[in-house]
Structures are given as structure tokens and as C-alpha cells.
Design a protein around this motif. Structure first.
Motif, PDB file in Angstrom:
ATOM      1  N   LEU A   1       0.830  -1.196   0.000  1.00  0.00           N
ATOM      2  CA  LEU A   1       0.000   0.000   0.000  1.00  0.00           C
ATOM      3  C   LEU A   1       0.869   1.253   0.000  1.00  0.00           C
ATOM      4  O   LEU A   1       1.975   1.258   0.540  1.00  0.00           O
ATOM      5  CB  LEU A   1      -0.907   0.023   1.224  1.00  0.00           C
ATOM      6  CG  LEU A   1      -1.887  -1.131   1.407  1.00  0.00           C
ATOM      7  CD1 LEU A   1      -2.711  -0.918   2.673  1.00  0.00           C
ATOM      8  CD2 LEU A   1      -2.785  -1.295   0.201  1.00  0.00           C
TER       9      LEU A   1
ATOM     10  N   ASP B   1      -2.511   3.262   3.215  1.00  0.00           N
ATOM     11  CA  ASP B   1      -2.385   2.629   4.519  1.00  0.00           C
ATOM     12  C   ASP B   1      -3.028   3.493   5.595  1.00  0.00           C
ATOM     13  O   ASP B   1      -3.762   2.989   6.465  1.00  0.00           O
ATOM     14  CB  ASP B   1      -0.913   2.388   4.840  1.00  0.00           C
ATOM     15  CG  ASP B   1      -0.719   1.687   6.168  1.00  0.00           C
ATOM     16  OD1 ASP B   1      -1.119   0.507   6.286  1.00  0.00           O
ATOM     17  OD2 ASP B   1      -0.175   2.309   7.098  1.00  0.00           O
TER      18      ASP B   1
ATOM     19  N   TRP C   1       2.638  -6.974   9.236  1.00  0.00           N
ATOM     20  CA  TRP C   1       1.624  -5.912   9.197  1.00  0.00           C
ATOM     21  C   TRP C   1       1.153  -5.589  10.609  1.00  0.00           C
ATOM     22  O   TRP C   1       1.053  -4.403  10.980  1.00  0.00           O
ATOM     23  CB  TRP C   1       0.442  -6.363   8.334  1.00  0.00           C
ATOM     24  CG  TRP C   1      -0.576  -5.280   8.096  1.00  0.00           C
ATOM     25  CD1 TRP C   1      -0.619  -4.418   7.038  1.00  0.00           C
ATOM     26  CD2 TRP C   1      -1.694  -4.943   8.935  1.00  0.00           C
ATOM     27  NE1 TRP C   1      -1.687  -3.552   7.170  1.00  0.00           N
ATOM     28  CE2 TRP C   1      -2.360  -3.861   8.322  1.00  0.00           C
ATOM     29  CE3 TRP C   1      -2.182  -5.435  10.138  1.00  0.00           C
ATOM     30  CZ2 TRP C   1      -3.498  -3.269   8.876  1.00  0.00           C
ATOM     31  CZ3 TRP C   1      -3.316  -4.863  10.699  1.00  0.00           C
ATOM     32  CH2 TRP C   1      -3.965  -3.793  10.071  1.00  0.00           C
TER      33      TRP C   1
ATOM     34  N   HIS D   1       1.677  -2.049  12.730  1.00  0.00           N
ATOM     35  CA  HIS D   1       0.495  -1.250  13.061  1.00  0.00           C
ATOM     36  C   HIS D   1       0.164  -1.277  14.550  1.00  0.00           C
ATOM     37  O   HIS D   1      -0.866  -0.719  14.951  1.00  0.00           O
ATOM     38  CB  HIS D   1      -0.701  -1.719  12.236  1.00  0.00           C
ATOM     39  CG  HIS D   1      -0.587  -1.370  10.790  1.00  0.00           C
ATOM     40  ND1 HIS D   1       0.205  -2.079   9.914  1.00  0.00           N
ATOM     41  CD2 HIS D   1      -1.123  -0.353  10.060  1.00  0.00           C
ATOM     42  CE1 HIS D   1       0.127  -1.533   8.707  1.00  0.00           C
ATOM     43  NE2 HIS D   1      -0.666  -0.485   8.780  1.00  0.00           N
TER      44      HIS D   1
END
Length: 260
Positions: free
Chosen positions: A144, A149, A176, A180
Motif C-alpha cells: 500500500l 495505509d 503488518w 500497526h
């Protein structure tokens, strides 16, 4: 959280499946940003090879023994440890959805395809009408852009789920979730192939075959071109590393360990 024991250079959480369900619901109720990994042989070998990925596993709130060999190795490599049952994402996903519906926690599904997500939501609606599915997202199969994102993170946080189920494949989904953490306000769970199984779009082996550790062979038969290297080479590497570590334990000499 649940106690962890080493399998090679990965730290695996221990306990019964019900203990994992309770711990994950607690993480969801705490409303903190955390993530949960489901470790199979591929993940343990990847952590052995890649120090960065090994750190991702060590920073996880929970690392469930998803693969039968990983669950068995918890006992093999740690003396006086009771047998550790397998805690597979495919099995825990429906249990967690049922528990979330009963406790009032909301869920969000992130990953795979629109068709899979629609089938999951349809099944959940039929079987768990009290479950609050506050959102779904099928991201593109490419990296992304920062703007994309940020938009997806904003959408997830606006939906405000307690549990965010992530299915991007290993090790992409683990990377990921780690990237995050502190950005997504939810307990994130990397459940991978559990999405199409729950959706009813991919069959599951019967219990007797899973108890014989044949699930990897079935997955290889379904997708030989994509998975032959992962299963044949990675499984062989895992057996080699496990044998080397076990031999070192027998002779009382520590095997070389990778640093975090």
C-alpha cells in the motif's frame, strides 16, 4: 498473559484452547493495541532465519502453537512440561466469534478477497446474529502507499473493533500487525487460512487426519506450485533444527542460538 516456553528460538504461549480464548477476549476488553500470532512450522523456521521476524514474534502478546509439530515440540524441548495441545487459528476463529457475540465484543475482518469476506459475514449472520461485525476490508495484493495505509487504519479505528482478524498470509500478516501496533486500537489476530475455511470456501481435513499431522500434505496437494518449497524444504529444516537442539540437550551442551 499466558506463560511462554521456547521452541528453537521462538517463544510459544502455553495453555488450553479455552485459556487462549479467555486471554484474547481480555486483550480485546482492555482496548489496547496488541497482536496475537499463530505459529506453525513455517513461522518458527522463518523466525530462526530472520532476526527481525524473530523480534516480531517475541513482541506478540500471545504466540499460539498453531501447528501440531510446534505444539509437540513445546514438550520435547522443555522438561517436565505437560502435553501442549494444538491451538490452531482455524479452530479458534469460530470459538472467538462465538465468545465475542456472547460478551458483546465487536469484530473486523481484514484480508483475503471480497468473496471470502462476504461469505464469512453471511455465515456469522446466520449462526451468530448477536455478533457485531463492524467492518471488513480486502486490501490489494501489493504494498500500500502511505496514503492508502493511513486511510485503512483510519477506517478500522473509526469502526472501533475490539478484535481485528487479519488474513494476509505468513509472514506478511505478522509484519503488518507489528508495524500497526499502537496505530490500530484493537487486538489484532493473524489467522491466515482460517478465513476461507470459516467462509466454507475451502474444506477442512477430518479430525482423525489432523491428529496424524496430515494437514500440511493436504494443503500441499491443493496448492503444490505455491507451497511445495514452504512445506518440503521448511519442514525438513524444522526437523533438522529440532534434532540438533534435542541432541544438544541430551549431551548437556547448549546448541548455538541466534540472537534477537
Amino acid at each position: 498473559m499466558l506463560p511462554k516456553l521456547p521452541v528453537l528460538d521462538s517463544w510459544i504461549s502455553t495453555g488450553a484452547p479455552a485459556d487462549f480464548v479467555a486471554a484474547i477476549l481480555k486483550l480485546g476488553a482492555m482496548r489496547t493495541s496488541a497482536y496475537v500470532c499463530f505459529a506453525n512450522v513455517h513461522m518458527v523456521v522463518e523466525a530462526q532465519r530472520d532476526a527481525g521476524f524473530r523480534r516480531i514474534l517475541r513482541q506478540a502478546a500471545l504466540v499460539a502453537p498453531d501447528g501440531s509439530p510446534v505444539a509437540a515440540a513445546v514438550g520435547w524441548l522443555n522438561a517436565d512440561t505437560p502435553p501442549q495441545p494444538r491451538v490452531a487459528g482455524m479452530d479458534l476463529l469460530p470459538e472467538l466469534l462465538s465468545a465475542a457475540a456472547a460478551s458483546g465484543q465487536s469484530v473486523y475482518f481484514y484480508g483475503t478477497t471480497e468473496a471470502v469476506l462476504a461469505a464469512m459475514v453471511a455465515r456469522a449472520g446466520r449462526e451468530l446474529p448477536a455478533l457485531r461485525v463492524v467492518g471488513t476490508c480486502s486490501p490489494p495484493f501489493r504494498p500500500l502507499t502511505p496514503a492508502e495505509d493511513a486511510a485503512e487504519v483510519a477506517a478500522i479505528n473509526a469502526a472501533d473493533p475490539d478484535l481485528l482478524f487479519v488474513a494476509l498470509g505468513c509472514p506478511r500478516q505478522e509484519r503488518w500487525m507489528a508495524a500497526h501496533q499502537d496505530r490500530v486500537r484493537a487486538c489484532m489476530l493473524g489467522v491466515g487460512q482460517a478465513f476461507p475455511v470459516y467462509a466454507g470456501l475451502e474444506p477442512r481435513l477430518p479430525l482423525w487426519a489432523r491428529r496424524l499431522w496430515l494437514e500440511w500434505a493436504y494443503r500441499l496437494w491443493l496448492e503444490p506450485r505455491r507451497l511445495w518449497k514452504r512445506y518440503l524444504l521448511t519442514n525438513s529444516r524444522f526437523v533438522y533444527l529440532l534434532a540438533r537442539r534435542s541432541l544438544a540437550h541430551l549431551v548437556g551442551r547448549p546448541a548455538p542460538r541466534a540472537t534477537a
